[in-house]
Design an enzyme around this catalytic site. Structure first.
Site, short mmCIF file in Angstrom:
data_model
loop_
_atom_site.label_atom_id
_atom_site.label_comp_id
_atom_site.label_asym_id
_atom_site.label_seq_id
_atom_site.Cartn_x
_atom_site.Cartn_y
_atom_site.Cartn_z
N SER A 308 45.80 32.85 32.95
CA SER A 308 44.46 33.44 32.88
C SER A 308 43.41 32.35 32.94
O SER A 308 43.69 31.20 32.59
CB SER A 308 44.29 34.19 31.55
OG SER A 308 44.21 33.26 30.48
N ASP A 309 42.21 32.70 33.36
CA ASP A 309 41.11 31.76 33.13
C ASP A 309 40.87 31.75 31.62
O ASP A 309 41.27 32.67 30.90
CB ASP A 309 39.85 32.17 33.90
CG ASP A 309 38.94 30.97 34.14
OD1 ASP A 309 39.02 29.98 33.38
OD2 ASP A 309 38.13 31.00 35.09
N CYS A 310 40.22 30.67 31.13
CA CYS A 310 40.28 30.46 29.69
C CYS A 310 39.49 31.51 28.91
O CYS A 310 38.32 31.76 29.18
CB CYS A 310 39.87 29.04 29.37
SG CYS A 310 41.09 27.92 30.09
N SER A 312 40.04 34.66 29.10
CA SER A 312 39.71 35.87 29.85
C SER A 312 40.30 37.14 29.23
O SER A 312 39.81 38.23 29.50
CB SER A 312 40.04 35.74 31.34
OG SER A 312 41.40 35.58 31.53
#
Ligand SMILES: *[C@@H]1O[C@H](CO)[C@@H](O)[C@H](O)[C@H]1NC(C)=O
Ligand SMILES: *[C@@H]1O[C@H](CO)[C@@H](O)[C@H](O)[C@H]1NC(C)=O
Ligand SMILES: *[C@@H]1O[C@H](CO)[C@@H](O)[C@H](O)[C@H]1NC(C)=O
Ligand SMILES: *[C@@H]1O[C@H](CO)[C@@H](O)[C@H](O)[C@H]1NC(C)=O
Ligand SMILES: *[C@@H]1O[C@H](CO)[C@@H](O)[C@H](O)[C@H]1NC(C)=O
Ligand SMILES: *[C@@H]1O[C@H](CO)[C@@H](O)[C@H](O)[C@H]1NC(C)=O
Ligand SMILES: *[C@@H]1O[C@H](CO)[C@@H](O)[C@H](O)[C@H]1NC(C)=O
Ligand SMILES: *[C@@H]1O[C@H](CO)[C@@H](O)[C@H](O)[C@H]1NC(C)=O
Ligand SMILES: *[C@@H]1O[C@H](CO)[C@@H](O)[C@H](O)[C@H]1NC(C)=O
Length: 795
Positions: A308-310, A312
């Site tokens: 995941s993007d951080c 998210s």
């Protein structure tokens, strides 16, 4: 049951021994080749390594990873699902920090990598947008190789991880996007080729570029293509990336937003993909099973992990409030969609409660962990990597690497204007230089974002001082240039010099992660500074622009007193050297713009939130990128000059493609222009064609350097679809090559395109090859070589 029993025994034994010797020190004695599966380390902790199949190299990674996961309790499992995985001391498994970055050099952006007196810095290459402008695939690959060598050296010293969340391969759809500097530009094919080369440079181990079993292919380090997908908005007039819902057509997904990711996974065999924050048509990509399990892992056959993007997952719950989720719902949705690793703490905190509430299966957790551990086996985290064991301090910031940083900048820098051959300057004539502008003594600005600590900066001031006597004046307090206080000293410098070099542009205070622009102009008084300096100077004035995104510098282009303009992106730690080498003619520029340089009024014509690439006549929106924007530009995509003239001619070409279709292969419609010729078989699916022909469109171009200086030429190959159909790009890049020619040299350059190069994406998102007269165009403008390829289908 048997497994359970041995688990218990091991647990007791180890729990006993950890009290005395904390396992955190597990790998610290491995100075050169740290790895988890060390018999001595296990023994030192009272463990018999032979009992642990996950450490036995005679089993496949798949079997070993499953063995490891099966040994964990469910509580232990969930502690390994976040980017700071805890490890399981009783199994000899240390903690691991997944988050490292290496966008254009080893960075210290994530917690996995840091610098200290042992390794105080790593080579900081130009920002990607500038390296991209070189259009040199072997440079991109070399950059990846050198960065991964420095990364491996730092890993050996305990200062870096093995999993790097780079590169950023989102297509630049809108010129306001703050993260343009991180990317290879606006063309999906160019972005995709950059991704493939850089990823292979980072990941590939010599001799192991391909493998029958991709799950066992060893990797030098792991790379990650991000952010999937349709992400290129930070924060624009109150719309931010966390809550923005990108309304994207399937046509644009196939043609533009997914294309580089598809190339990255299929051709680059990348081992990780990161999903983005923004929703796509109402769904968070990290929670979209169709995108993750369906497309990335299924259709494209990813071998590796999805991250995941951080934070998210938190975003889904907190900002997007998607489906009125609880935290446990959000965790369940992304886990089931195929998200293997959480950059954040949601997985580690909320997977247990989610499981207890019956929202996920434990096997969903197992699947994710197995993907993660197979990857860590492939990079040698468990077994070591003898090939790289000897790398250390001496392999970071070497002379060659620092020279490559300057060379990458030289290769990328674009010459935009050069009236009357003002450049290059001769150092015996131009002895006294005025060096002005907010970037005249740039250091940190040259390395942009996602950077580390560079080995050594060579600022423009340092570099030019070697060639001439320099009168230095910034002209502004900083890039924002809020007032004219310092303009006068810059004017004074220009009055007294043999030539004036103005180094202006943007920096991270204007464009960057979290920061979109609202205009395309130089900030504050910079335009004023440039005009007034040019006005007062009686000797040549040269303008150098630092920027990731495009800047409307039409005022300078049209100013006769400004003889030359150079775009230098953010040129990395050796940027000063590269600029001076170009201005004094030690290197002949060959870079080309990887972006359309729109005029400033472009931003008034289309909101940043409109995702469509094609023009929207009803709303009056112009199209986006060189493919669909037909208005006038400051400089077009692909633009760039040289100090030497080149002449290109066509030697030979295949000019038609006639394909006999099988009876069960149908013709597809494409919308034709009004009163257009109605082709009986307008188009055929690319997949159908590939199944019956592997014919190539090959052609040969003769390139002649007709000047008296060695030079570098980028040949960009476009396909122009037949003009009888509507809604297709005006042209599209299908190939490119950079060549180097001595003065007077002639060189033959061969290209080979496959049938997919002739394809377009229909309104209904089919990938089709239209019949009719396609044009292949090599280069732009007057010197372009253009020839037809007639495509004809019959039964
Ligand atoms: C690995 O497993 C094989 C097959 O079970 C066994 O013969 C071998 O001894 C094991 N190796 C180690 C180092 O335990
Ligand atoms: C730098 O960090 C590494 C890894 O923790 C350590 O081994 C080394 O001693 C540190 N160097 C200095 C000078 O502190
Ligand atoms: C996650 O768990 C840790 C440790 O129990 C706790 O300190 C932290 O507040 C939790 N974070 C969230 C966002 O709930
Ligand atoms: C080039 O030089 C000639 C002669 O010095 C001059 O007449 C002409 O205006 C110059 N052109 C430009 C574009 O500067
Ligand atoms: C140029 O920048 C460097 C690094 O920031 C600084 O040490 C130096 O003093 C600057 N030079 C001048 C002339 O301002
Ligand atoms: C001009 O800007 C600089 C830096 O932003 C500031 O220090 C200075 O006070 C300003 N001068 C005037 C006259 O506003
Ligand atoms: C450019 O595109 C616009 C918007 O689709 C269209 O109305 C116009 O006719 C086009 N102009 C040219 C010269 O093709
Ligand atoms: C390039 O070379 C060809 C063949 O020699 C010649 O006909 C043509 O005029 C040249 N073009 C340019 C732009 O110099
Ligand atoms: C492309 O990059 C490679 C690697 O840096 C370099 O050796 C080569 O000369 C470059 N090619 C051209 C044509 O500039």
């Amino acid at each position: 049951m048997a497994v359970l029993k041995s688990l218990l025994i091991t647990f007791t034994l180890f729990a006993f021994s950890t009290a005395a010797r904390p396992v955190k020190k597990l790998s610290s004695s491995y100075k050169s080749d740290p790895h988890v599966c060390s018999a001595a380390q296990f023994a030192a902790h009272g463990l018999d390594i032979s009992k642990f199949i996950f450490c036995n190299q005679s089993f496949s990674y798949q079997v070993r990873a499953k063995d490891l996961v099966d040994r964990m309790t469910v509580e232990e499992k969930v502690q390994q699902l976040g980017d700071r995985s805890s490890g399981v001391p009783r199994l000899g498994l240390p903690h691991y920090k997944w988050w490292s970055e290496a966008l254009h050099g080893v960075a210290n952006t994530g917690p996995g990598t840091f610098f200290n007196a042992t390794i105080p810095g790593a080579t900081s290459f130009p920002n990607v947008i500038l390296s991209a402008a070189s259009f040199n695939e072997s440079l991109w690959n070399t950059l990846g190789q050198v960065v991964s060598t420095e990364a491996r050296a730092m890993y050996n010293l305990g200062m870096a991880g093995l999993t790097f969340w780079s590169p950023n391969i989102n297509v630049v759809r809108d010129p306001r996007w703050g993260r343009t500097l991180e990317t290879p530009g606006e063309d999906p094919f160019v972005v995709g080729r950059y991704a493939v080369n850089y990823v292979r440079g980072l990941q590939d181990v010599d001799g192991n570029e391909y493998s029958e079993d991709p799950n066992s292919r060893p990797l030098k380090v792991s790379s990650c293509c991000k952010h999937y997908a349709a992400y290129d908005l930070e924060d624009w007039l109150g719309v931010n990336r966390w809550t923005f819902d990108a309304k994207v057509t399937e046509q644009d997904m196939v043609e533009t937003f997914q294309r580089p990711f598809e190339m990255c996974v299929k051709d680059g065999d990348v081992s990780s993909v990161m999903c983005s924050f923004n929703n796509i048509n109402g769904i968070p990509p990290c929670a979209d099973a169709r995108l993750l399990s369906g497309t990335i892992r299924g259709d494209w056959n990813l071998h590796g992990y999805i991250v995941s993007d951080c934070d998210s997952i938190e975003t889904i719950w907190k900002s997007q409030k998607w489906l009125h989720d609880t935290k446990e719902d959000a965790v369940a949705q992304v886990l089931k969609a195929g998200l293997d690793l959480d950059c954040g703490i949601y997985y580690t905190n909320y997977t247990m409660p989610s499981l207890n509430q019956g929202k996920v299966r434990e096997s969903d957790i197992d699947k994710a962990l197995i993907n993660l551990y197979i990857l860590l086996m492939r990079v040698g985290w468990f077994d070591g990597s003898p090939t790289y064991a000897s790398l250390g301090k001496d392999d970071v910031c070497t002379k060659e690497n620092m020279e490559l940083a300057a060379d990458a900048a030289r290769q990328g820098i674009v010459l935009l204007k050069n009236d009357n051959h003002t450049l290059p300057l001769h150092s015996n004539i131009y002895k006294k230089l005025a060096l002005v502008g907010p970037h005249a003594n740039a250091t940190t600005a040259m390395i942009g974002n996602y950077a580390g600590i560079p080995c050594k900066y060579v600022s423009p001031l340092d570099a030019f001082s070697k060639d001439a006597d320099v009168i230095y004046a910034m002209g502004c307090a900083n890039v924002k240039c809020k007032n004219e206080t310092f303009v006068f000293e810059a004017m004074e410098a220009a009055k007294n010099a043999d030539a004036t070099i103005i180094i202006s542009g943007l920096d991270l205070s204007i464009e960057g992660e979290g920061t979109d622009r609202t205009d395309l102009l130089l900030p504050g008084y910079q335009t004023d500074l440039i005009n007034r300096v040019a006005d007062i100077a009686t000797t040549p004035v040269i303008l150098v622009i630092f920027s990731g995104g495009v800047v409307d510098i039409a005022f300078a282009k049209n100013n006769k007193k400004i003889k030359a303009i150079i775009w230098a992106g953010y040129p990395g730690e050796g940027g000063g050297t590269a600029i001076a080498d170009i201005i004094f003619g030690r290197y002949n520029p060959g870079g080309r713009l990887p972006l359309t340089w729109y005029q400033a009024n472009y931003v008034d014509q289309v909101p940043m939130t409109s995702m469509k690439l094609r023009p929207d006549d009803n709303l009056g929106y112009p199209g986006r990128t060189y493919k669909f924007f037909n208005g006038s530009t400051v400089y077009p995509f692909g633009y760039g000059l040289s100090y030497t003239p080149f002449n290109t001619t066509l030697v030979s070409a295949k000019k038609s493609l006639d394909v006999k279709l099988r009876k069960y292969q149908s013709c597809h419609d494409l919308q034709s222009v009004p009163d257009g010729y109605l082709n009986p078989c307008p188009a055929v699916l690319v997949d159908d064609l590939i199944s019956i022909t592997n014919e190539k469109i090959d052609f040969e171009i003769l390139v002649h350097n007709s000047g008296c200086k060695k030079g570098n030429l980028v040949l960009i190959v476009y396909e122009v679809p037949p003009n009888e159909y509507q809604g297709l790009p005006s042209k599209q890049v299908v190939g490119f090559k950079r060549v180097s020619l001595m003065a007077g040299e002639k060189q033959s350059v061969k290209f080979e395109l496959d049938v997919k190069s002739l394809s377009v994406v229909s309104d209904s998102a089919y990938l089709l090859v239209p019949s009719g007269e396609h044009m292949i165009q090599v280069g732009d403008g007057n010197g372009a070589v253009i020839f037809p390829v007639n495509v004809n289908f019959y039964y």
